[in-house]
Design a protein around this motif. Structure first.
Motif, PDB file in Angstrom:
ATOM      1  N   LEU A  87      -6.028  20.304 -26.898  1.00  0.00           N
ATOM      2  CA  LEU A  87      -6.693  19.170 -27.549  1.00  0.00           C
ATOM      3  C   LEU A  87      -8.003  18.818 -26.841  1.00  0.00           C
ATOM      4  N   VAL A  88      -7.947  18.858 -25.507  1.00  0.00           N
ATOM      5  CA  VAL A  88      -9.153  18.523 -24.740  1.00  0.00           C
ATOM      6  C   VAL A  88     -10.246  19.555 -25.008  1.00  0.00           C
ATOM      7  N   MET A  89      -9.856  20.826 -25.016  1.00  0.00           N
ATOM      8  CA  MET A  89     -10.854  21.874 -25.257  1.00  0.00           C
ATOM      9  C   MET A  89     -11.471  21.712 -26.649  1.00  0.00           C
ATOM     10  N   ALA A  90     -10.620  21.373 -27.620  1.00  0.00           N
ATOM     11  CA  ALA A  90     -11.138  21.167 -28.975  1.00  0.00           C
ATOM     12  C   ALA A  90     -12.107  19.995 -28.985  1.00  0.00           C
ATOM     13  N   GLN A  91     -11.755  18.964 -28.230  1.00  0.00           N
ATOM     14  CA  GLN A  91     -12.624  17.793 -28.173  1.00  0.00           C
ATOM     15  C   GLN A  91     -13.939  18.123 -27.473  1.00  0.00           C
ATOM     16  N   GLN A  92     -13.853  18.958 -26.439  1.00  0.00           N
ATOM     17  CA  GLN A  92     -15.048  19.245 -25.646  1.00  0.00           C
ATOM     18  C   GLN A  92     -15.990  20.226 -26.325  1.00  0.00           C
ATOM     19  N   ARG A  93     -15.521  20.847 -27.392  1.00  0.00           N
ATOM     20  CA  ARG A  93     -16.451  21.701 -28.133  1.00  0.00           C
ATOM     21  C   ARG A  93     -17.583  20.847 -28.720  1.00  0.00           C
ATOM     22  N   ARG A  94     -17.271  19.580 -28.904  1.00  0.00           N
ATOM     23  CA  ARG A  94     -18.268  18.703 -29.502  1.00  0.00           C
ATOM     24  C   ARG A  94     -19.181  18.072 -28.451  1.00  0.00           C
ATOM     25  N   THR A  95     -18.853  18.232 -27.195  1.00  0.00           N
ATOM     26  CA  THR A  95     -19.686  17.635 -26.159  1.00  0.00           C
ATOM     27  C   THR A  95     -19.849  18.604 -25.001  1.00  0.00           C
ATOM     28  N   LYS A  96     -21.006  18.558 -24.376  1.00  0.00           N
ATOM     29  CA  LYS A  96     -21.246  19.474 -23.264  1.00  0.00           C
ATOM     30  C   LYS A  96     -20.731  18.884 -21.961  1.00  0.00           C
ATOM     31  N   ARG A  97     -20.529  17.601 -21.982  1.00  0.00           N
ATOM     32  CA  ARG A  97     -20.179  16.910 -20.754  1.00  0.00           C
ATOM     33  C   ARG A  97     -18.817  17.383 -20.231  1.00  0.00           C
ATOM     34  N   PHE A  98     -18.749  17.589 -18.987  1.00  0.00           N
ATOM     35  CA  PHE A  98     -17.504  17.908 -18.304  1.00  0.00           C
ATOM     36  C   PHE A  98     -16.877  19.210 -18.779  1.00  0.00           C
ATOM     37  N   ARG A  99     -17.709  20.131 -19.160  1.00  0.00           N
ATOM     38  CA  ARG A  99     -17.147  21.415 -19.588  1.00  0.00           C
ATOM     39  C   ARG A  99     -16.780  22.276 -18.390  1.00  0.00           C
ATOM     40  N   PHE A 100     -17.053  21.759 -17.186  1.00  0.00           N
ATOM     41  CA  PHE A 100     -16.708  22.504 -15.975  1.00  0.00           C
ATOM     42  C   PHE A 100     -15.217  22.801 -15.897  1.00  0.00           C
ATOM     43  N   VAL A 101     -14.442  21.908 -16.486  1.00  0.00           N
ATOM     44  CA  VAL A 101     -12.988  22.093 -16.391  1.00  0.00           C
ATOM     45  C   VAL A 101     -12.540  23.338 -17.149  1.00  0.00           C
ATOM     46  N   GLN A 102     -13.458  23.917 -17.943  1.00  0.00           N
ATOM     47  CA  GLN A 102     -13.084  25.128 -18.669  1.00  0.00           C
ATOM     48  C   GLN A 102     -13.291  26.389 -17.832  1.00  0.00           C
ATOM     49  N   LEU A 103     -13.960  26.232 -16.686  1.00  0.00           N
ATOM     50  CA  LEU A 103     -14.137  27.401 -15.823  1.00  0.00           C
ATOM     51  C   LEU A 103     -12.775  27.863 -15.321  1.00  0.00           C
ATOM     52  N   GLU A 104     -12.647  29.171 -15.237  1.00  0.00           N
ATOM     53  CA  GLU A 104     -11.320  29.749 -14.997  1.00  0.00           C
ATOM     54  C   GLU A 104     -10.635  29.186 -13.753  1.00  0.00           C
ATOM     55  N   LYS A 105     -11.346  29.192 -12.654  1.00  0.00           N
ATOM     56  CA  LYS A 105     -10.745  28.770 -11.393  1.00  0.00           C
ATOM     57  C   LYS A 105     -10.481  27.260 -11.388  1.00  0.00           C
ATOM     58  N   VAL A 106     -11.421  26.513 -11.962  1.00  0.00           N
ATOM     59  CA  VAL A 106     -11.247  25.060 -12.031  1.00  0.00           C
ATOM     60  C   VAL A 106      -9.998  24.741 -12.846  1.00  0.00           C
TER      61      VAL A 106
END
Lengths: 536, 175
Positions: free
Chosen positions: B65-84
């Motif tokens: 759900l968070v990833m779907a939500q973050q597709r609409r915003t660039k903010r805090f996309r760091f959490v999608q980095l693999e290691k993070v």
């Protein structure tokens, strides 16, 4: 980026004080470096923790209710294929049902012909059912059986003469059950749910008229206590209704529904022990009643706001007549006697039937004939003492005055609990506090190896009853000690998780408080009996 | 609402909120998403394998759900980095059935560490997290530059993280 720049960038990122270019730079640096990613993740975790702890950023107290309401709304949504009435609203309160059906029809402009026919058939059965409140002649279905009866219990089948029932007799849809003065009945339904019926109660089991799924009871007078053992769905509801239209729609599992008269007006009351129940007035107004709450609705009125109710006040008659609880009947009585004698107990009530207390189980009994509640260690076990015992503890030191309260201040399990993973539940009320903000202590008097505070300790309000629960699980044993795990709950809210290492003579304190208190309605069950797991 | 689901909501909502908050860094959004997570969980309850950890399953829903939500915003996309993402997931993974309390254990350890923290560090954290002052105002109070405030904040979090790890490790060995 240099390491110091990364550090600053991360700090600014977490504070949302960073522009897009800097964010892109950091993103590129992080994407290229697992070390930066690792640092970023750890900083995010600590930052979140600090926001929640120092910034008081927490999920709102209403969030659980909001989630459950939305889930309930989804559950309440009628399935598309539903044609026949799926609630006793149709049976008891035809106007309310018709209104709902009318609203649905208004939304569905093109009603298929088949649905209209089905609705007409349903209406036919509905009218007939309301008219004579008798089951259809097409072979009423068996809904359950009478598992227990005491005193005068009669049943009227298909409008015929009343007959005396016998234990084990089947109960069919539409039968009218009447329990006379001093009587009692318990019906076990086919879905393993049970309905205890109080004396001076008249009840019709199952809806008349159209065949329906789910469970429905019409309570003409008296009281029932229901324990629901199945999942409630919109298509298979569990509803108890009164003759004047008020009804209780089950969302949770254990509740009492009572019909009486106040100022010559009928009144329905629901008292919930576990889960939720929706109390619906004949007018359609409704209110949700949660665990350890009660609410009433009078004829023509709306449900009153729910108020607290003590567990012991919920259907104390539910198990029928029992012999008065003598000390000899009390689970773990020897230790109570010893404890009471040793510590000069004041007001400690144990299984007093006048207070609605009732034992619901006892520890598994093996060996040791002179201690019927005791249980031996397995033959292959290292085995320390094996007795489980409850006793009342001595007072503890009052921090404000420096004096020791010489009143009972604890409910304890003697150690040597190694073979007894148990659940202990009890009601608790503080009578006289020592100190300004008394807090219920749920802990071991052993060597704590870990105690995790799951939620904040709560101040205990004098005079108010709380339902406490402690789950004790034996984890492991060493040569001269046991390792146990416990989980503590107050009014259903988990307070502590703890691990403790207990020596042979340690005492496990179930509850303690700086002051004088009263306990009641103690229930002790082994985890195995309660369906929990015993690890060893 | 079936009682088991209600129990699950009560047991896990705090953990889910914390997890989502870590992913989105916005309390209001985290609360909305937490509600959505449980609604989705309720709808898909039939898919839940009861032999698996419920916390992990529900976190999986939260993550999607968070990833779907973050597709609409660039903010805090760091959490999608693999290691993070892996580190955050690991932090919320429960080693045993006492799982919902793992995050609480971290919080309890944090409290302990805050009590031991020196006054300057505690003051810095209070100004930033409790009083929510900006870096410039904090810099004024300490008589230092803004960049130094960011560095100190980052350093403070690093020290706290090390303290939390030590505390949890000590508890682990005691058990």
């Amino acid at each position: 980026l240099k390491p110091t720049d990364v550090q600053e960038a991360i700090a600014r990122l977490l504070a949302e004080d960073i522009d897009e270019t800097a964010a892109e730079n950091l993103y590129d640096a992080a994407a290229a470096s697992p070390a930066v990613q690792e640092r970023l993740a750890q900083q995010i975790l600590v930052d979140t923790c600090l926001h929640m702890e120092l910034g008081k950023v927490q999920p709102s107290t209403e969030i659980v209710g909001a989630i459950l309401d939305r889930v309930a709304d989804e559950d309440d949504a009628e399935p598309a294929e539903a044609v026949m009435p799926d609630s006793t609203a149709a049976w008891v309160s035809p106007r309310a049902y018709d209104d709902r059906a009318g609203r649905r029809r208004a939304w569905r402009v093109l009603v298929p012909l088949a649905a209209a026919c089905a609705a007409a058939v349903a209406a036919f059965f509905l009218v007939r059912g309301i008219a004579d409140r008798r089951p259809s002649s097409a072979g009423p279905r068996v809904l359950g059986r009478l598992a227990d009866i005491q005193g005068s219990v009669r049943v009227r089948q298909n409008g015929g003469a009343e007959q005396v029932v016998r234990p084990g007799q089947s109960i069919r849809r539409g039968e009218r059950l009447r329990v006379g003065q001093g009587g009692y009945a318990r019906i076990e339904l086919a879905d393993r749910s049970s309905v205890a019926v109080r004396e001076q109660t008249t009840l019709i089991v199952g809806p008349t008229g159209a065949e329906q799924r789910g469970t429905a009871l019409l309570l003409e007078e008296g009281a029932v206590f229901c324990v629901v053992q199945r999942r409630i769905t919109p298509s298979e509801p569990f509803v108890v209704a009164s003759a004047f239209g008020a009804r209780a729609e089950v969302i949770g599992t254990r509740f009492e529904f009572l019909v009486d008269r106040v100022d010559n007006r009928p009144r329905a009351t629901v008292r919930v022990e576990r889960g939720f129940v929706k109390l619906v007035a004949g007018s359609g107004a409704s209110g949700r009643v949660g665990a350890l709450k009660e609410a009433s609705v009078s004829s023509g009125g709306a449900p009153a706001p729910a108020s607290a109710v003590r567990l012991a006040a919920i259907a104390p008659w539910r198990e029928g007549r029992k012999p008065p609880a003598a000390v000899s009947d009390i689970v773990l009585r020897e230790d109570f006697e010893q404890g009471l004698g040793r510590w000069k107990a004041c007001a400690v009530f144990v299984l007093s039937p006048s207070r609605g207390s009732r034992p619901s189980g006892q520890l598994t009994i093996v060996d040791l004939p002179k201690a019927p509640y005791a249980r031996s260690a397995p033959a292959t076990g290292v085995g320390h003492g094996t007795r489980c015992a409850l006793l009342v503890c001595r007072g503890i030191k009052c921090p404000s005055s420096g004096k020791t309260f010489r009143v009972p201040t604890g409910l304890c399990l003697k150690n040597r609990i190694t073979a007894c993973p148990v659940i202990v539940e009890w009601d608790f009320r503080l009578k006289k506090a020592c100190g300004p903000s008394p807090r219920l202590k749920l802990f071991y008097r052993g060597v704590l190896t870990r105690r995790v505070l799951v939620s904040q300790p709560r101040d205990i309000v004098p005079g108010q009853w709380y339902r406490c629960r402690k789950e004790i699980l034996w984890l492991d044993r060493e040569e001269d000690a046991s390792l146990v795990e416990e989980k503590d709950f107050v009014d259903g809210k988990r307070v502590y998780d703890a691990h403790a290492r207990l020596g042979r003579e340690s005492t496990i304190v179930i509850a303690g408080i700086d002051g004088e208190f009263e306990i009641d309605n103690i229930v002790v069950r082994s985890l195995r009996e309660a369906g929990g797991k015993e690890t060893k | 609402v079936a009682e088991p689901f209600e129990i699950l909501v009560r047991e896990y909502h705090h953990m889910v909120f914390a997890y989502v908050l870590a992913l989105v860094n916005d309390p209001h959004l985290a609360e909305d998403l937490t509600q959505e997570v449980f609604l989705v969980a309720h709808r898909r309850m039939a898919d839940y394998d009861t032999t698996r950890d419920f916390g992990a399953w529900v976190r999986g829903i939260a993550r999607r759900l968070v990833m779907a939500q973050q597709r609409r915003t660039k903010r805090f996309r760091f959490v999608q980095l693999e290691k993070v993402e892996a580190s955050l997931t690991e932090a919320f993974t429960q080693p045993d059935e006492a799982a919902p309390s793992v995050w609480q254990r971290r919080t309890a350890a944090l409290r302990e560490c805050l009590e031991k923290a020196d006054r300057q560090l505690r003051k810095l954290l209070d100004l930033h997290y409790t009083r929510r002052l900006g870096a410039a105002l904090i810099a004024e109070q300490f008589g230092i530059g803004v960049a130094a405030v960011w560095k100190r904040l980052s350093r403070a979090r690093l020290l706290l993280r090390q303290c939390i790890d030590r505390t949890l490790q000590r508890e682990g060995t005691a058990i």
